[in-house]
Each structure stands twice: as C-alpha cells, then as structure tokens.
Design a protein around this motif. Structure first.
Motif, PDB file in Angstrom:
ATOM      1  N   ALA A  39       0.832  -1.195   0.000  1.00 42.02           N
ATOM      2  CA  ALA A  39       0.000   0.000   0.000  1.00 42.02           C
ATOM      3  C   ALA A  39       0.868   1.248   0.000  1.00 42.02           C
ATOM      4  N   HIS A  40       0.614   2.141  -0.946  1.00 45.55           N
ATOM      5  CA  HIS A  40       1.313   3.401  -0.980  1.00 45.55           C
ATOM      6  C   HIS A  40       0.474   4.407  -1.754  1.00 45.55           C
ATOM      7  N   ALA A  41       0.567   5.670  -1.347  1.00 46.07           N
ATOM      8  CA  ALA A  41      -0.232   6.715  -1.971  1.00 46.07           C
ATOM      9  C   ALA A  41       0.589   7.997  -2.057  1.00 46.07           C
ATOM     10  N   TYR A  42       0.173   8.866  -2.953  1.00 41.17           N
ATOM     11  CA  TYR A  42       0.868  10.118  -3.192  1.00 41.17           C
ATOM     12  C   TYR A  42      -0.164  11.236  -3.244  1.00 41.17           C
ATOM     13  N   LYS A  43       0.211  12.400  -2.742  1.00 40.60           N
ATOM     14  CA  LYS A  43      -0.659  13.577  -2.732  1.00 40.60           C
ATOM     15  C   LYS A  43      -0.005  14.638  -3.595  1.00 40.60           C
ATOM     16  N   LEU A  44      -0.779  15.231  -4.500  1.00 40.22           N
ATOM     17  CA  LEU A  44      -0.304  16.300  -5.365  1.00 40.22           C
ATOM     18  C   LEU A  44      -1.441  17.308  -5.478  1.00 40.22           C
ATOM     19  N   PHE A  66      -3.559   2.282 -11.246  1.00 40.52           N
ATOM     20  CA  PHE A  66      -3.660   3.048 -10.005  1.00 40.52           C
ATOM     21  C   PHE A  66      -5.028   3.718  -9.983  1.00 40.52           C
ATOM     22  N   VAL A  67      -5.331   4.422  -8.910  1.00 37.06           N
ATOM     23  CA  VAL A  67      -6.563   5.199  -8.800  1.00 37.06           C
ATOM     24  C   VAL A  67      -6.169   6.634  -8.496  1.00 37.06           C
ATOM     25  N   VAL A  68      -6.826   7.578  -9.177  1.00 35.55           N
ATOM     26  CA  VAL A  68      -6.616   9.004  -8.912  1.00 35.55           C
ATOM     27  C   VAL A  68      -7.923   9.580  -8.389  1.00 35.55           C
ATOM     28  N   LYS A  69      -7.849  10.205  -7.224  1.00 41.26           N
ATOM     29  CA  LYS A  69      -9.024  10.871  -6.651  1.00 41.26           C
ATOM     30  C   LYS A  69      -8.764  12.367  -6.669  1.00 41.26           C
ATOM     31  N   ASN A  70      -9.722  13.117  -7.217  1.00 49.24           N
ATOM     32  CA  ASN A  70      -9.631  14.569  -7.260  1.00 49.24           C
ATOM     33  C   ASN A  70     -10.592  15.123  -6.218  1.00 49.24           C
ATOM     34  N   SER A  71     -10.074  15.581  -5.090  1.00 47.30           N
ATOM     35  CA  SER A  71     -10.927  16.120  -4.025  1.00 47.30           C
ATOM     36  C   SER A  71     -11.181  17.608  -4.208  1.00 47.30           C
ATOM     37  N   GLY A  72     -10.704  18.184  -5.297  1.00 44.68           N
ATOM     38  CA  GLY A  72     -10.876  19.612  -5.555  1.00 44.68           C
ATOM     39  C   GLY A  72     -12.196  19.937  -6.231  1.00 44.68           C
ATOM     40  N   THR A  73     -12.362  21.224  -6.531  1.00 44.90           N
ATOM     41  CA  THR A  73     -13.584  21.709  -7.186  1.00 44.90           C
ATOM     42  C   THR A  73     -13.353  21.994  -8.659  1.00 44.90           C
ATOM     43  N   THR A  74     -12.145  21.715  -9.139  1.00 43.55           N
ATOM     44  CA  THR A  74     -11.790  21.939 -10.537  1.00 43.55           C
ATOM     45  C   THR A  74     -11.259  20.643 -11.137  1.00 43.55           C
ATOM     46  N   GLY A 151       0.503  19.562 -11.804  1.00 40.51           N
ATOM     47  CA  GLY A 151       1.944  19.426 -12.053  1.00 40.51           C
ATOM     48  C   GLY A 151       2.363  17.976 -12.131  1.00 40.51           C
ATOM     49  N   ALA A 152       3.591  17.697 -11.721  1.00 44.61           N
ATOM     50  CA  ALA A 152       4.160  16.352 -11.854  1.00 44.61           C
ATOM     51  C   ALA A 152       4.436  15.748 -10.485  1.00 44.61           C
ATOM     52  N   VAL A 153       4.345  14.419 -10.432  1.00 46.93           N
ATOM     53  CA  VAL A 153       4.665  13.694  -9.205  1.00 46.93           C
ATOM     54  C   VAL A 153       5.397  12.409  -9.583  1.00 46.93           C
ATOM     55  N   ASP A 154       6.463  12.109  -8.849  1.00 44.36           N
ATOM     56  CA  ASP A 154       7.189  10.852  -9.017  1.00 44.36           C
ATOM     57  C   ASP A 154       6.554   9.813  -8.106  1.00 44.36           C
ATOM     58  N   VAL A 155       6.273   8.634  -8.648  1.00 47.33           N
ATOM     59  CA  VAL A 155       5.683   7.544  -7.880  1.00 47.33           C
ATOM     60  C   VAL A 155       6.530   6.291  -8.031  1.00 47.33           C
ATOM     61  N   SER A 156       6.329   5.341  -7.127  1.00 49.41           N
ATOM     62  CA  SER A 156       6.936   4.012  -7.242  1.00 49.41           C
ATOM     63  C   SER A 156       5.853   3.038  -7.658  1.00 49.41           C
ATOM     64  N   VAL A 157       6.146   2.250  -8.671  1.00 46.09           N
ATOM     65  CA  VAL A 157       5.213   1.247  -9.168  1.00 46.09           C
ATOM     66  C   VAL A 157       5.673  -0.111  -8.661  1.00 46.09           C
ATOM     67  N   TYR A 158       4.802  -0.801  -7.926  1.00 41.69           N
ATOM     68  CA  TYR A 158       5.116  -2.129  -7.408  1.00 41.69           C
ATOM     69  C   TYR A 158       4.656  -3.176  -8.413  1.00 41.69           C
ATOM     70  N   VAL A 159       5.512  -4.146  -8.708  1.00 39.34           N
ATOM     71  CA  VAL A 159       5.159  -5.237  -9.617  1.00 39.34           C
ATOM     72  C   VAL A 159       4.569  -6.354  -8.774  1.00 39.34           C
ATOM     73  N   GLN A 160       3.303  -6.681  -9.037  1.00 39.09           N
ATOM     74  CA  GLN A 160       2.567  -7.669  -8.250  1.00 39.09           C
ATOM     75  C   GLN A 160       1.753  -8.582  -9.151  1.00 39.09           C
ATOM     76  N   THR A 161       1.571  -9.808  -8.702  1.00 37.48           N
ATOM     77  CA  THR A 161       0.653 -10.704  -9.395  1.00 37.48           C
ATOM     78  C   THR A 161      -0.767 -10.316  -8.985  1.00 37.48           C
ATOM     79  N   PRO A 162      -1.771 -10.666  -9.776  1.00 37.81           N
ATOM     80  CA  PRO A 162      -3.151 -10.382  -9.373  1.00 37.81           C
ATOM     81  C   PRO A 162      -3.493 -11.008  -8.013  1.00 37.81           C
ATOM     82  N   GLU A 163      -2.907 -12.176  -7.717  1.00 37.43           N
ATOM     83  CA  GLU A 163      -3.160 -12.834  -6.426  1.00 37.43           C
ATOM     84  C   GLU A 163      -2.626 -11.978  -5.278  1.00 37.43           C
ATOM     85  N   GLU A 164      -1.413 -11.420  -5.443  1.00 43.08           N
ATOM     86  CA  GLU A 164      -0.846 -10.536  -4.421  1.00 43.08           C
ATOM     87  C   GLU A 164      -1.705  -9.285  -4.268  1.00 43.08           C
TER      88      GLU A 164
END
Length: 188
Positions: A39-44, A66-74, A151-164
């Motif tokens: 589990a890991h998440a990023y805020k931008l 991944f999932v992106v949630k926009n909590s803003g009004t724009t 803008g831009a954000v650097d993230v780490s992508v984890y390689v996982q099997t669907p089971e994981e």
C-alpha cells in the motif's frame, strides 16, 4: 516469600528477560519501521494517487494501474507518463467489441472534480511499450505522472501478481482483471 522491590530501586532483568526484551524491541521496530508491503499513496495538490502497480511481464509490453481521486472543485487531466523501464508509456483505453479487444491511445485522461478515476485492468491503463527488462514480481520502478494543473509527481510502481493484489489491496470496484474475458487470460 519475595521481598517487594521499592520503587526507587532499578528494575533488573535476568538473562532470559533481557533476551526477551531485545527480541520484542526488534519485533516492534520491524513492525513500525517497515513500510506496508504494497500500500502506498501520493498527494499532489487536490489529487490523491493510490497504489501504482503493474503485473509481471516478460515480453515487450506491460501495463500500470492506479486510482486518482480529485478532491478539488476543478477538473484536472493526466497529460503524460514518463518512465525509464520502457521506450514509451502511453495512456490507453481498452474496450471489447464483441470478442475483439480494441485499444487506443488517449491524448489525456480527464480527472473530474470530486471524483475518482480507476486506471485498472480491463479499462483505462498505462501501456508500457518496449520494456527494457522483464517486470518481475516483488520489483518496483519509478514513474512520473504529469497533470495539467497539479503538475508532476514521481511515484513508485510495485510489480505484483493479481493474487498478491487481491491479498494485499482491495481493487477498485469494477476493476476486475481481463482474466474473465474470453481469450484474455494472462493479458494486461
């Protein structure tokens, strides 16, 4: 009969007690110091990017989710993705037309205000084209997401099997993999 220990007297542990104390301290240190397995998440700005991951891949293509949630009004938009693990990283959409899978590149991925967008198996995904090395389960790699407003954000992508993925994370609803589609076993 044991003599009570006055509160001003230091507490002394025997050899077994010291070993147990050291063991418990190491266990607690490991539990609290280690990051969660996947589990890991990023805020931008107003965007939250949750759990970038990829399936293992041995060929020349792979996919990131991944999932992106926009909590803003724009509204905002994902404009491009950059990574060194492949020659190209493109935003793709996948649809089924009867028994034919159709993929096409998107110029941008809209992230509406107050909503979440799932970049998930069986739909929108980041297509990695020209992988420079296999993506192996347990590995992780860097990727940059570039948004129109945030803008831009650097993230780490984890390689996982669907089971994981199923064990360690709940997938967003409606994101079930392509495994259930005819002829899509093992596809990204």
């Amino acid at each position: 009969m044991q003599t009570p220990v006055p509160s001003s007297m230091p507490f002394r542990l025997g050899r077994t007690g010291r070993s147990l104390s050291v063991f418990l301290a190491l266990v607690l240190l490991g539990v609290f110091a280690a990051p969660p397995a996947f589990a890991h998440a990023y805020k931008l700005g107003t965007l939250d990017i949750h759990h970038p991951w990829a399936r293992p891949a041995v060929g020349k293509t792979g996919a990131v989710y991944f999932v992106v949630k926009n909590s803003g009004t724009t509204a905002d938009a994902l404009l491009r993705v950059e990574t060194d693990v492949a020659d190209k990283a493109q935003i793709h959409t996948m649809t089924m037309d009867g028994n034919v899978m159709r993929m096409r590149e998107l110029d941008r991925l809209e992230i509406p205000a107050g909503q979440s967008v799932a970049v998930a198996p069986g739909g929108i995904h980041i297509m990695l084209i020209g992988l420079k090395a296999p993506l192996k389960a347990g590995d992780k790699f860097p990727m940059k997401l570039v948004f129109e407003k945030a803008g831009a954000v650097d993230v780490s992508v984890y390689v996982q099997t669907p089971e994981e993925m199923r064990k360690g994370e709940e997938q967003p609803s409606g994101s079930g993999g392509m495994e259930g589609m005819p002829g899509m076993e093992g596809m990204h």
